[in-house]
Design a protein around this motif. Sequence first.
Motif, PDB file in Angstrom:
ATOM      1  N   GLN A 147      43.081  35.701  29.126  1.00  0.00           N
ATOM      2  CA  GLN A 147      41.905  35.341  29.917  1.00  0.00           C
ATOM      3  C   GLN A 147      41.104  36.612  30.161  1.00  0.00           C
ATOM      4  O   GLN A 147      41.654  37.715  30.139  1.00  0.00           O
ATOM      5  N   HIS A 148      39.809  36.449  30.440  1.00  0.00           N
ATOM      6  CA  HIS A 148      38.998  37.645  30.640  1.00  0.00           C
ATOM      7  C   HIS A 148      37.854  37.431  31.621  1.00  0.00           C
ATOM      8  O   HIS A 148      37.477  36.296  31.928  1.00  0.00           O
ATOM      9  N   LEU A 149      37.325  38.549  32.058  1.00  0.00           N
ATOM     10  CA  LEU A 149      36.164  38.623  32.931  1.00  0.00           C
ATOM     11  C   LEU A 149      35.316  39.788  32.444  1.00  0.00           C
ATOM     12  O   LEU A 149      35.859  40.836  32.076  1.00  0.00           O
ATOM     13  N   VAL A 150      34.013  39.595  32.467  1.00  0.00           N
ATOM     14  CA  VAL A 150      33.068  40.685  32.205  1.00  0.00           C
ATOM     15  C   VAL A 150      32.054  40.669  33.334  1.00  0.00           C
ATOM     16  O   VAL A 150      31.461  39.631  33.631  1.00  0.00           O
ATOM     17  N   GLY A 151      31.865  41.815  33.978  1.00  0.00           N
ATOM     18  CA  GLY A 151      30.839  42.002  35.002  1.00  0.00           C
ATOM     19  C   GLY A 151      29.896  43.091  34.523  1.00  0.00           C
ATOM     20  O   GLY A 151      30.314  44.234  34.356  1.00  0.00           O
ATOM     21  N   TYR A 152      28.648  42.736  34.280  1.00  0.00           N
ATOM     22  CA  TYR A 152      27.683  43.629  33.642  1.00  0.00           C
ATOM     23  C   TYR A 152      26.450  43.808  34.520  1.00  0.00           C
ATOM     24  O   TYR A 152      25.791  42.827  34.885  1.00  0.00           O
ATOM     25  N   ALA A 153      26.149  45.046  34.879  1.00  0.00           N
ATOM     26  CA  ALA A 153      24.946  45.372  35.648  1.00  0.00           C
ATOM     27  C   ALA A 153      23.916  45.948  34.671  1.00  0.00           C
ATOM     28  O   ALA A 153      23.947  47.138  34.369  1.00  0.00           O
ATOM     29  N   PRO A 154      23.026  45.114  34.136  1.00  0.00           N
ATOM     30  CA  PRO A 154      22.131  45.558  33.062  1.00  0.00           C
ATOM     31  C   PRO A 154      21.214  46.714  33.450  1.00  0.00           C
ATOM     32  O   PRO A 154      20.875  47.531  32.608  1.00  0.00           O
ATOM     33  N   TYR A 155      20.837  46.801  34.703  1.00  0.00           N
ATOM     34  CA  TYR A 155      19.937  47.870  35.124  1.00  0.00           C
ATOM     35  C   TYR A 155      20.653  48.819  36.080  1.00  0.00           C
ATOM     36  O   TYR A 155      20.033  49.478  36.898  1.00  0.00           O
ATOM     37  N   GLY A 156      21.971  48.881  35.906  1.00  0.00           N
ATOM     38  CA  GLY A 156      22.800  49.786  36.702  1.00  0.00           C
ATOM     39  C   GLY A 156      23.734  50.543  35.781  1.00  0.00           C
ATOM     40  O   GLY A 156      23.307  51.121  34.792  1.00  0.00           O
ATOM     41  N   VAL A 157      25.033  50.448  36.048  1.00  0.00           N
ATOM     42  CA  VAL A 157      26.026  51.222  35.290  1.00  0.00           C
ATOM     43  C   VAL A 157      26.393  50.592  33.952  1.00  0.00           C
ATOM     44  O   VAL A 157      27.161  51.163  33.186  1.00  0.00           O
ATOM     45  N   GLY A 158      25.863  49.426  33.653  1.00  0.00           N
ATOM     46  CA  GLY A 158      26.296  48.700  32.443  1.00  0.00           C
ATOM     47  C   GLY A 158      27.487  47.841  32.811  1.00  0.00           C
ATOM     48  O   GLY A 158      27.446  47.127  33.812  1.00  0.00           O
ATOM     49  N   VAL A 159      28.559  47.911  32.048  1.00  0.00           N
ATOM     50  CA  VAL A 159      29.743  47.108  32.362  1.00  0.00           C
ATOM     51  C   VAL A 159      30.392  47.680  33.615  1.00  0.00           C
ATOM     52  O   VAL A 159      30.945  48.775  33.597  1.00  0.00           O
ATOM     53  N   GLU A 160      30.297  46.949  34.721  1.00  0.00           N
ATOM     54  CA  GLU A 160      30.959  47.359  35.964  1.00  0.00           C
ATOM     55  C   GLU A 160      32.454  47.129  35.858  1.00  0.00           C
ATOM     56  O   GLU A 160      33.246  47.870  36.408  1.00  0.00           O
ATOM     57  N   CYS A 161      32.803  46.047  35.157  1.00  0.00           N
ATOM     58  CA  CYS A 161      34.207  45.713  35.007  1.00  0.00           C
ATOM     59  C   CYS A 161      34.380  44.802  33.807  1.00  0.00           C
ATOM     60  O   CYS A 161      33.639  43.844  33.628  1.00  0.00           O
ATOM     61  N   ALA A 162      35.364  45.126  32.998  1.00  0.00           N
ATOM     62  CA  ALA A 162      35.811  44.223  31.936  1.00  0.00           C
ATOM     63  C   ALA A 162      37.323  44.152  32.088  1.00  0.00           C
ATOM     64  O   ALA A 162      37.986  45.186  32.242  1.00  0.00           O
ATOM     65  N   LEU A 163      37.837  42.952  32.090  1.00  0.00           N
ATOM     66  CA  LEU A 163      39.247  42.726  32.375  1.00  0.00           C
ATOM     67  C   LEU A 163      39.771  41.663  31.432  1.00  0.00           C
ATOM     68  O   LEU A 163      39.130  40.628  31.243  1.00  0.00           O
ATOM     69  N   VAL A 164      40.919  41.925  30.836  1.00  0.00           N
ATOM     70  CA  VAL A 164      41.596  40.924  30.017  1.00  0.00           C
ATOM     71  C   VAL A 164      43.064  40.923  30.438  1.00  0.00           C
ATOM     72  O   VAL A 164      43.629  41.984  30.724  1.00  0.00           O
ATOM     73  N   TYR A 165      43.653  39.735  30.521  1.00  0.00           N
ATOM     74  CA  TYR A 165      45.052  39.655  30.935  1.00  0.00           C
ATOM     75  C   TYR A 165      45.728  38.459  30.302  1.00  0.00           C
ATOM     76  O   TYR A 165      45.071  37.532  29.818  1.00  0.00           O
ATOM     77  N   PHE A 166      47.061  38.478  30.329  1.00  0.00           N
ATOM     78  CA  PHE A 166      47.857  37.321  29.924  1.00  0.00           C
ATOM     79  C   PHE A 166      49.043  37.202  30.856  1.00  0.00           C
ATOM     80  O   PHE A 166      49.466  38.178  31.485  1.00  0.00           O
ATOM     81  N   GLU A 167      49.547  35.999  30.965  1.00  0.00           N
ATOM     82  CA  GLU A 167      50.721  35.731  31.791  1.00  0.00           C
ATOM     83  C   GLU A 167      51.944  35.684  30.899  1.00  0.00           C
ATOM     84  O   GLU A 167      51.893  35.144  29.801  1.00  0.00           O
ATOM     85  N   ARG A 168      53.015  36.261  31.383  1.00  0.00           N
ATOM     86  CA  ARG A 168      54.300  36.159  30.695  1.00  0.00           C
ATOM     87  C   ARG A 168      55.341  35.930  31.773  1.00  0.00           C
ATOM     88  O   ARG A 168      55.656  36.841  32.543  1.00  0.00           O
ATOM     89  N   GLY A 169      55.839  34.680  31.851  1.00  0.00           N
ATOM     90  CA  GLY A 169      56.787  34.331  32.900  1.00  0.00           C
ATOM     91  C   GLY A 169      56.150  34.543  34.257  1.00  0.00           C
ATOM     92  O   GLY A 169      55.017  34.138  34.498  1.00  0.00           O
ATOM     93  N   PRO A 170      56.842  35.238  35.163  1.00  0.00           N
ATOM     94  CA  PRO A 170      56.295  35.447  36.513  1.00  0.00           C
ATOM     95  C   PRO A 170      55.318  36.622  36.598  1.00  0.00           C
ATOM     96  O   PRO A 170      54.775  36.898  37.659  1.00  0.00           O
ATOM     97  N   ASP A 171      55.095  37.316  35.476  1.00  0.00           N
ATOM     98  CA  ASP A 171      54.300  38.534  35.476  1.00  0.00           C
ATOM     99  C   ASP A 171      52.935  38.330  34.827  1.00  0.00           C
ATOM    100  O   ASP A 171      52.744  37.429  34.015  1.00  0.00           O
ATOM    101  N   VAL A 172      52.010  39.217  35.175  1.00  0.00           N
ATOM    102  CA  VAL A 172      50.685  39.269  34.563  1.00  0.00           C
ATOM    103  C   VAL A 172      50.528  40.658  33.969  1.00  0.00           C
ATOM    104  O   VAL A 172      50.787  41.661  34.644  1.00  0.00           O
ATOM    105  N   TYR A 173      50.123  40.717  32.707  1.00  0.00           N
ATOM    106  CA  TYR A 173      49.873  41.980  32.016  1.00  0.00           C
ATOM    107  C   TYR A 173      48.414  42.004  31.599  1.00  0.00           C
ATOM    108  O   TYR A 173      47.866  40.969  31.215  1.00  0.00           O
ATOM    109  N   GLY A 174      47.809  43.195  31.620  1.00  0.00           N
ATOM    110  CA  GLY A 174      46.422  43.247  31.189  1.00  0.00           C
ATOM    111  C   GLY A 174      45.880  44.651  31.064  1.00  0.00           C
ATOM    112  O   GLY A 174      46.609  45.641  31.124  1.00  0.00           O
ATOM    113  N   TRP A 175      44.557  44.695  30.896  1.00  0.00           N
ATOM    114  CA  TRP A 175      43.821  45.946  30.733  1.00  0.00           C
ATOM    115  C   TRP A 175      42.477  45.794  31.411  1.00  0.00           C
ATOM    116  O   TRP A 175      41.897  44.710  31.427  1.00  0.00           O
ATOM    117  N   TRP A 176      41.983  46.871  31.999  1.00  0.00           N
ATOM    118  CA  TRP A 176      40.646  46.892  32.562  1.00  0.00           C
ATOM    119  C   TRP A 176      39.928  48.154  32.157  1.00  0.00           C
ATOM    120  O   TRP A 176      40.534  49.160  31.818  1.00  0.00           O
TER     121      TRP A 176
END
Length: 187
Positions: free
Chosen positions: A15-44
């Motif tokens: 799953q993912h999220l992208v937060g983009y401020a076009p007239y600011g810093v650009g990508v404020e946040c990009a996040l991708v993650y997956f669930e494995r059992g009781p845990d969540v793994y991802g990257w931002w």
Amino acid sequence: MPRAPRTKVRVMTPQHLVGYAPYGVGVECALVYFERGPDVYGWWIGARDAEWHSAYFKLEEFFTTRQTRFLATEGMDLYGGWKRLYSARETGLDKPEPVADEAAHELERIQGMFVAEWLFFEDDATADTERKAYEKYNLPLAHVNVRARQLNKLDKHQAVWTHYSHGFDAAVLDYLQRHWPLDYRKP
């Protein structure tokens, strides 16, 4: 709010999220993650002040009634182990905890796919087409940008344009935002 325990071990579509401020810093946040059992793994990747930060992370025991441990790498150093414990007052771990090989390979794979689909970097020598599209749309380039073909997928009703994948779990973002070192907060 307590999260419902999950009993079956399953691997979920990233799953993912992208937060983009076009007239600011650009990508404020990009996040991708997956669930494995009781845990969540991802990257931002995202901004804090005028600096960019990225890390791999693990939310250990997220889908249980136990206390969640929020572990993160130092930047992109996935094979250096988990070095931060953002769910603790003192975030630096005395000794890095190894990232399981299977999880490390999956994290690299989903991070690479996500970046290829959604992001490009200002200094990317192969991004001429993206730079030309930004010129055409009269958008400034930032250090991290959304690929031009994805811009129309963003919800543009706020100053920060956003996109959430269909199965995105808001509880994951809510937890991360309480602890992570990024400025991004959902609108």
